[in-house]
Design a protein around this motif. Structure first.
Motif, PDB file in Angstrom:
ATOM      1  N   ALA A  33      -7.701  -0.600  -1.578  1.00 24.99           N
ATOM      2  CA  ALA A  33      -7.204   0.232  -0.477  1.00 24.99           C
ATOM      3  C   ALA A  33      -6.444   1.455  -0.969  1.00 24.99           C
ATOM      4  O   ALA A  33      -6.237   2.410  -0.223  1.00 24.99           O
ATOM      5  N   THR A  34      -5.992   1.408  -2.216  1.00 24.42           N
ATOM      6  CA  THR A  34      -5.262   2.582  -2.713  1.00 24.42           C
ATOM      7  C   THR A  34      -5.831   3.170  -3.995  1.00 24.42           C
ATOM      8  O   THR A  34      -5.397   4.248  -4.393  1.00 24.42           O
ATOM      9  N   PHE A  35      -6.774   2.482  -4.661  1.00 23.17           N
ATOM     10  CA  PHE A  35      -7.255   3.192  -5.854  1.00 23.17           C
ATOM     11  C   PHE A  35      -8.528   3.977  -5.589  1.00 23.17           C
ATOM     12  O   PHE A  35      -9.097   3.860  -4.525  1.00 23.17           O
ATOM     13  N   GLU A  36      -8.848   4.859  -6.527  1.00 20.12           N
ATOM     14  CA  GLU A  36      -9.869   5.886  -6.277  1.00 20.12           C
ATOM     15  C   GLU A  36      -9.539   6.647  -4.993  1.00 20.12           C
ATOM     16  O   GLU A  36     -10.436   7.013  -4.238  1.00 20.12           O
ATOM     17  N   GLY A  37      -8.254   6.888  -4.765  1.00 14.51           N
ATOM     18  CA  GLY A  37      -7.832   7.606  -3.568  1.00 14.51           C
ATOM     19  C   GLY A  37      -7.182   6.673  -2.560  1.00 14.51           C
ATOM     20  O   GLY A  37      -7.834   5.779  -2.033  1.00 14.51           O
ATOM     21  N   ASP A  38      -5.895   6.884  -2.299  1.00 15.50           N
ATOM     22  CA  ASP A  38      -5.165   6.140  -1.265  1.00 15.50           C
ATOM     23  C   ASP A  38      -5.870   6.340   0.084  1.00 15.50           C
ATOM     24  O   ASP A  38      -6.207   7.474   0.450  1.00 15.50           O
ATOM     25  N   ASN A  39      -6.095   5.255   0.800  1.00 13.24           N
ATOM     26  CA  ASN A  39      -6.869   5.339   2.047  1.00 13.24           C
ATOM     27  C   ASN A  39      -6.299   6.340   3.050  1.00 13.24           C
ATOM     28  O   ASN A  39      -7.042   7.068   3.703  1.00 13.24           O
ATOM     29  N   ASN A  40      -4.978   6.364   3.160  1.00  9.22           N
ATOM     30  CA  ASN A  40      -4.387   7.318   4.112  1.00  9.22           C
ATOM     31  C   ASN A  40      -4.591   8.760   3.654  1.00  9.22           C
ATOM     32  O   ASN A  40      -4.846   9.644   4.469  1.00  9.22           O
ATOM     33  N   VAL A  41      -4.486   8.971   2.342  1.00  7.74           N
ATOM     34  CA  VAL A  41      -4.692  10.321   1.810  1.00  7.74           C
ATOM     35  C   VAL A  41      -6.151  10.741   1.993  1.00  7.74           C
ATOM     36  O   VAL A  41      -6.448  11.882   2.374  1.00  7.74           O
ATOM     37  N   LEU A  42      -7.068   9.816   1.760  1.00  7.75           N
ATOM     38  CA  LEU A  42      -8.494  10.135   1.942  1.00  7.75           C
ATOM     39  C   LEU A  42      -8.797  10.504   3.390  1.00  7.75           C
ATOM     40  O   LEU A  42      -9.503  11.478   3.661  1.00  7.75           O
ATOM     41  N   GLU A  92       0.826  -1.207   0.000  1.00 10.84           N
ATOM     42  CA  GLU A  92       0.000   0.000   0.000  1.00 10.84           C
ATOM     43  C   GLU A  92       0.862   1.259   0.000  1.00 10.84           C
ATOM     44  O   GLU A  92       0.497   2.255  -0.630  1.00 10.84           O
ATOM     45  N   ALA A  93       1.992   1.202   0.683  1.00  7.99           N
ATOM     46  CA  ALA A  93       2.864   2.371   0.756  1.00  7.99           C
ATOM     47  C   ALA A  93       3.471   2.700  -0.606  1.00  7.99           C
ATOM     48  O   ALA A  93       3.959   3.808  -0.823  1.00  7.99           O
ATOM     49  N   CYS A  94       3.438   1.732  -1.519  1.00 10.43           N
ATOM     50  CA  CYS A  94       3.937   1.982  -2.881  1.00 10.43           C
ATOM     51  C   CYS A  94       2.790   2.208  -3.860  1.00 10.43           C
ATOM     52  O   CYS A  94       3.017   2.274  -5.077  1.00 10.43           O
ATOM     53  N   GLY A  95       1.581   2.296  -3.359  1.00 11.28           N
ATOM     54  CA  GLY A  95       0.431   2.635  -4.204  1.00 11.28           C
ATOM     55  C   GLY A  95       0.220   1.651  -5.338  1.00 11.28           C
ATOM     56  O   GLY A  95       0.465   0.453  -5.197  1.00 11.28           O
ATOM     57  N   GLY A  96      -0.214   2.162  -6.476  1.00  8.58           N
ATOM     58  CA  GLY A  96      -0.485   1.308  -7.629  1.00  8.58           C
ATOM     59  C   GLY A  96       0.749   0.520  -8.064  1.00  8.58           C
ATOM     60  O   GLY A  96       0.641  -0.638  -8.470  1.00  8.58           O
ATOM     61  N   ALA A  97       1.915   1.141  -7.956  1.00  6.80           N
ATOM     62  CA  ALA A  97       3.149   0.441  -8.323  1.00  6.80           C
ATOM     63  C   ALA A  97       3.333  -0.800  -7.457  1.00  6.80           C
ATOM     64  O   ALA A  97       3.840  -1.826  -7.922  1.00  6.80           O
ATOM     65  N   GLN A 113     -18.327   8.822  -7.360  1.00  7.61           N
ATOM     66  CA  GLN A 113     -19.031   7.540  -7.376  1.00  7.61           C
ATOM     67  C   GLN A 113     -18.090   6.345  -7.336  1.00  7.61           C
ATOM     68  O   GLN A 113     -18.481   5.277  -6.862  1.00  7.61           O
ATOM     69  N   GLY A 114     -16.864   6.533  -7.801  1.00 12.46           N
ATOM     70  CA  GLY A 114     -15.881   5.451  -7.697  1.00 12.46           C
ATOM     71  C   GLY A 114     -15.681   5.060  -6.243  1.00 12.46           C
ATOM     72  O   GLY A 114     -15.722   3.884  -5.890  1.00 12.46           O
ATOM     73  N   ARG A 115     -15.488   6.058  -5.399  1.00  9.16           N
ATOM     74  CA  ARG A 115     -15.282   5.772  -3.973  1.00  9.16           C
ATOM     75  C   ARG A 115     -16.525   5.179  -3.338  1.00  9.16           C
ATOM     76  O   ARG A 115     -16.447   4.266  -2.531  1.00  9.16           O
ATOM     77  N   VAL A 116     -17.680   5.738  -3.716  1.00 11.73           N
ATOM     78  CA  VAL A 116     -18.936   5.222  -3.157  1.00 11.73           C
ATOM     79  C   VAL A 116     -19.087   3.741  -3.497  1.00 11.73           C
ATOM     80  O   VAL A 116     -19.397   2.918  -2.641  1.00 11.73           O
TER      81      VAL A 116
END
Lengths: 701, 701
Positions: free
Chosen positions: B438-447, A414-419, B301-304
């Motif tokens: 957990a990381t697409f449509e917005g990284d969970n930590n960033v969200l 997760e810390a490396c995101g999509g990569a 809507q992606g996140r929803v």
């Protein structure tokens, strides 16, 4: 060493009195310490694990992966790297610790390769070695060692995994024919999940209840040929493929069942129990229970090696993720021109560096476990007590390290995101493969319960021979202790001592003895409390006793986990003096503090409820952990470099410096654009310019 | 309902005064409540998701999986199940909430199918719909809807994922040709991880910085054809395959880059920003920042939908694992004849039922999110404030539910042991696929950090217009509050009130208002404390302000998580009156209590440190949770049945009753053996018999 930039570089921390901050980290010395006693063998095994021909490849079909791994096993034979545990007279080295050390490193090539090798030599071969006698060794080990006879370790059944004593397969002795007859009584007693069973295995060590002259002597191991040279099942043997799995698809796991399969009497691996031609049963171990556990105990090396392999996988994951985090930039914060390096974010440090600390702890604890294992299996220290200690230690450490590896691989992903999700960056396949490490060679929860029972037994033993006076004194002391803690008197004392000073509280928390005392008291108190609750179980009918025990199961397992964490902390602490260089020792001490205080933070509620920490001190803990993270930040790359894995082991596109190159290219592009004067104006700026121009025009009009 | 057997059946709990324990659970009524407002669409989508032709198949190569999913997408078109969100005049239904509800259920068939459909209609199509205008809709939507033109949503770049504002791709307007020129300035600005980009996509909605007349108007979306009918890249377009991933391998993710690719001016999706033929830029939203967030907001809507899909996957996992745990037996405890059912073990209940409770909470919270989404997108309640609330709600819930799904899938996998690792039992593939949620449509930590910033902003707003008197009163109240809590005065009061009574403490804990107060105070206190710490940031230079903010990042994100957990708890609590049947409501209330008190237990240290709970009450929490687990045990199967997934959705060998059949067969075998009189004697018994015989012989001699 890394140059620290970005928001974290602004030092919000006051320098501590009289301490010069360390400036260098000796990765070579720390690396050597981590390699441990069998450093040379680890290096040699890492050399193999770094070869392209042994590396795992993504995207193979199950069949292709199985073929590749089977071929790789032959390579291991040719390179002489899998015979270290076998007897010298058969071409081995009688080197048990070294064998495991080398074996563990194979996980870095491909966990399927590692576990398939483990099935062949660590389970199938080791069962013949440890449960058989000289005649068996001479007859079967050579062809097992050279892979002429791939074999399965047929212990687990569909119906019984962790509870081996309850398996259903039977081996009934027929004195007339001097043969055992192996039978599978029902579907639940099919042998299941066995590597080498679906395809490659020509023989199996089958665990079955030995019945002779109408008496059931419990679980014993038998050498049973299962396929002919054309790989067809022998008469009476059947089975099926377990098919696709969540990982480890280079291994042909499958099921086996037996319908009146006859094997010679001498195929009983009879080191711990013999059947004479007339059917008489003898054993050097009188108690059937102790005999069973002794036989199973010879297989502890599976747990030991999974512990080490899990640590190795965690190291690889962190090496990749930390390297990427030290190059990758995202979001402007401290400056408009440059984005922040991920590893400068506090949250990112929390995510990666705390797991780095646990990995160091698990690594040092594993080295101690391996030493203990070697002492027992070499015969140097091989009493019953030694064997029990080894088993308890393995049962305590393997759950923690395997769960830690899964957690670390996921957090790094997760810390490396999509990569991190691309197969080319290693995390996902390693995680998928290591998933099963949490339940094989003993389900982690079951293992921790074993540890808890041992803790309870030790606790009971302590008072078995105590006279009434001793027990009374102990109860009195316990009561005094409870009074002191439960009324919060100790908390008040701490609050007064700190009188609001974060500095005083920090020096308390970083003290080695404080950490030891906090961690130790938690274990002893938890055990004591559960023991007191369970005391009346011995006087209850079986069902009620079971219900009482069950009502404390969760706490019991948590006590075992606390014990295992303490073991890791102690191992880390014992390792620190092994570093001569003061700066490096200071840095590693911070890592140890981060690990120890992380444990305290995780269980902070317990320390507060039980009066071990005042709310005042507890409140300073988070800040102190963040100070440790900031201190360790400049050494993060060094700390993962000390793990000693090179690019041939990491094999991750994002750990090659590619990200730094992209960052440099982007920064260079931005610089050139600014210099060219042709950069477009941001809309905001343009609008201000237009407004100013309009005003000017109006003024002039 | 299940018959409770084994150790847990022995009731160690006293019945509560005046409460008749509930005896039945109305799975139909609870199931209907869970299905929510779009029940009919969910049912129809589940019918599709249960069809063999849409189900995921294990062991396909990446190429085979991609082909299969592409074909399945056509099936979805033919079944008319993916057009609900599109305009009625183009054959859609203008039904935004229903569209997402139906879409979410597809995860049960195969997450690759779901996400590939999401790329085509939820991202690519939705971008044309929401960012384009009527002309664009009429021109492009029909061929997007019927899949004639598969397309990519080209927002993320290799160098920028979560930070969309910093992407590098440019679209420079050329007034002479009335065209935009799309360019990729460097490797980091390649579009990356795009579904449909590696193989199927004929066009893409490309996000790029719009530059016209020398001014950069920020990120806008452009419709860009990328391949010809023979699937060759058009001139200037290039790209590559992302290759194998950790999951979702039925989707052809890939990279794209652009070298002076020219598109007509009218290909700008210009709802929020127009470029006139002469190059003039106009927009209905004056602020570039607000415009950017408005454009991105249409993609919420992606996140929803990921939130809902994660809940659905958790339900499937728990339905499988609970069914298995209710049949599987392991280890004797209460009786020598019968082994215990896994679900009767306290630890097993802890592992599964706590996650069941969280899944219920996440499900009810998701339904509220979906209602909010529909209100905004249907235009029923579509103010700026509504949109911001929706975005905050989605940013809060998506991280929790996606992490929860991964945790639940893993725990269920382990709780089923080796069987859980077989692909035939679903957990591993679902987990591998959902990993990236957990990381697409917005990284969970960033969200979560976004949520935290919103909490801080709301907090600041509360006092923006307050006069000095109001602020002073608030500060005084805060100080009084701090004094009360920090000195532990409230703790002492609780201790006196409880005076050692577990009963009193339990009735305190299970009180709805207690739970609400505990959860709410934690959020408000955390926000207030961080806000106070960060107050001086506004007066600091940028770098120092960033460092200060960074020093509180971890706490900020934890505050956002606490806020999201409170939202889940409130949604669960609001849902309870929706059940008329008293017994069922009581059982669901226990589930809610288990969720709420589980949150309190997880954060117990905070409650203790901040004087919200006394050590005395805190110590009763674990026992009370275990009582709840025991109460819920008889209804565990009902609680997962209410999720409404049938065998065609679970598709797991261990959830078919096969384990019960094996258990019955084994028990029957044991019974027959005992009855036959030919069962071998256990060695222990035989030895006692032999000793007795020897004594008798001696006596007779």
């Amino acid at each position: 060493m890394t140059q620290v930039t970005g928001p974290a570089a602004v030092d919000v921390e006051k320098p501590e009195d009289g301490i010069t901050p360390p400036s260098r980290f000796d990765t070579a010395a720390v690396g050597e310490l981590l390699l441990g006693r069998w450093a040379a063998i680890r290096r040699e095994s890492r050399r193999l694990a770094g070869l392209p021909e042994l590396a795992g490849i993504g995207g193979l079909t199950m069949e292709e992966h199985r073929e590749r791994v089977s071929a790789q096993l032959k390579y291991l034979v040719d390179s002489g790297s899998v015979h270290r545990a076998f007897p010298a007279e058969l071409g081995g080295e009688d080197n048990h610790g070294g064998n495991i050390a080398g074996f563990e490193e194979l996980v870095v090539a491909d966990p399927s390769l590692q576990i398939k090798a483990g099935v062949q030599w660590g389970l199938f071969g080791a069962a013949v070695l440890h449960l058989g006698t000289r005649e068996h060794h001479e007859k079967w080990l050579p062809s097992i060692m050279n892979l002429e006879v791939p074999g399965a370790f047929a212990m687990t059944e569909t119906g019984h995994g962790s509870d081996v004593a309850s398996i259903g397969t039977t081996a009934v002795y027929d004195p007339a024919a001097e043969e055992f007859v192996i039978n599978t009584p029902h579907r639940g007693a099919w042998k299941d999940y066995l590597g080498n069973a679906a395809k490659d295995g020509l023989a199996a060590v089958v665990f079955a209840k030995l019945v002779t002259l109408g008496v059931d002597h419990g679980v014993h191991a038998f050498y049973v040929p299962i396929r002919d040279a054309q790989r067809n099942f022998l008469p009476g043997v059947g089975g099926e493929d377990d098919g696709l799995k969540g990982g480890l698809n280079g291994i042909d796991n499958g099921r086996l069942h037996f319908d009146s399969v006859r094997i010679p009497r001498t195929n009983l691996l009879d080191r711990y129990g013999q059947v004479h031609p007339d059917g008489r049963y003898t054993s050097p171990i009188a108690s059937p229970g102790r005999r069973f556990f002794t036989m199973l105990g010879t297989l502890v090396q599976g747990r030991v090696s999974l512990d080490g392999a899990a640590v190795a996988a965690s190291k690889v994951a962190l090496a990749i993720a930390v390297k990427y985090a030290a190059e990758r930039r995202q979001f402007n914060a401290a400056s408009e021109l440059e984005e922040e390096v991920l590893l400068d974010y506090q949250r990112h440090q929390r995510r990666l560096l705390t797991r780095l600390a646990t990995t160091y702890a698990a690594s040092f604890a594993h080295e101690e476990l391996l030493e203990k294992f070697d002492a027992v299996f070499s015969g140097a220290q091989d009493t019953d007590a030694d064997r029990q200690d080894l088993e308890t230690l393995a049962a305590a450490l393997k759950p923690l390290s395997t769960w830690h590896a899964l957690d670390t691989l996921q957090e790094c992903r997760e810390a490396c995101g999509g990569a991190g999700f691309l197969a080319e960056n290693r995390f996902t396949a390693l995680r998928a493969d290591l998933d099963i490490y949490a339940t094989f060679e003993g389900d982690n929860n079951v293992l921790l319960q074993l540890v808890a029972k041992r803790l309870l037994a030790d606790y009971a033993k302590e008072f078995r021979n105590a006279d009434f006076g001793a027990l009374a004194r102990w109860v009195a002391a316990q009561a005094a202790d409870a009074t002191l803690h439960r009324t919060g008197l100790r908390q008040v004392a701490q609050a007064v001592a700190d009188s609001g000073s974060g500095r005083k509280s920090a020096s308390y928390l970083k003290d080695e003895n404080t950490q030891r005392q906090l961690l130790t008291e938690r274990v002893s108190t938890m055990v004591r409390e559960v023991a007191a609750d369970l005391k009346r179980a011995s006087k209850l009918p079986q069902a009620e006793a079971a219900a009482l025990f069950n009502s404390r199961q969760h706490e019991l397992i948590e006590a075992a986990r606390a014990h295992a964490e303490l073991l890791q902390w102690e191992a880390f602490t014992r390792a620190l003096p092994g570093i001569d260089d003061g700066d490096s020792r200071q840095i590693l001490t911070w890592v140890r503090d981060l690990f120890g205080l992380g444990l305290v933070e995780k269980n902070l509620a317990w320390y507060l409820m039980n009066g071990r920490l005042s709310a005042q001190r507890a409140k300073t803990l988070g800040d102190y952990i963040h100070r440790l993270l900031q201190r360790l930040r400049p050494f993060a790359l060094d700390l993962v470099e000390a793990f000693g894995y090179g690019p041939e082991h990491l094999r991750a596109a994002i750990a090659t410096g590619a990200e730094q190159q992209r960052q440099d290219e982007a920064a260079d592009y931005a610089r050139r654009l600014r210099a060219s004067g042709s950069a477009p104006l941001p809309e905001k700026v343009a609008r201000q310019r237009d407004k100013a121009a309009a005003r000017l025009k109006q003024d002039l009009a």
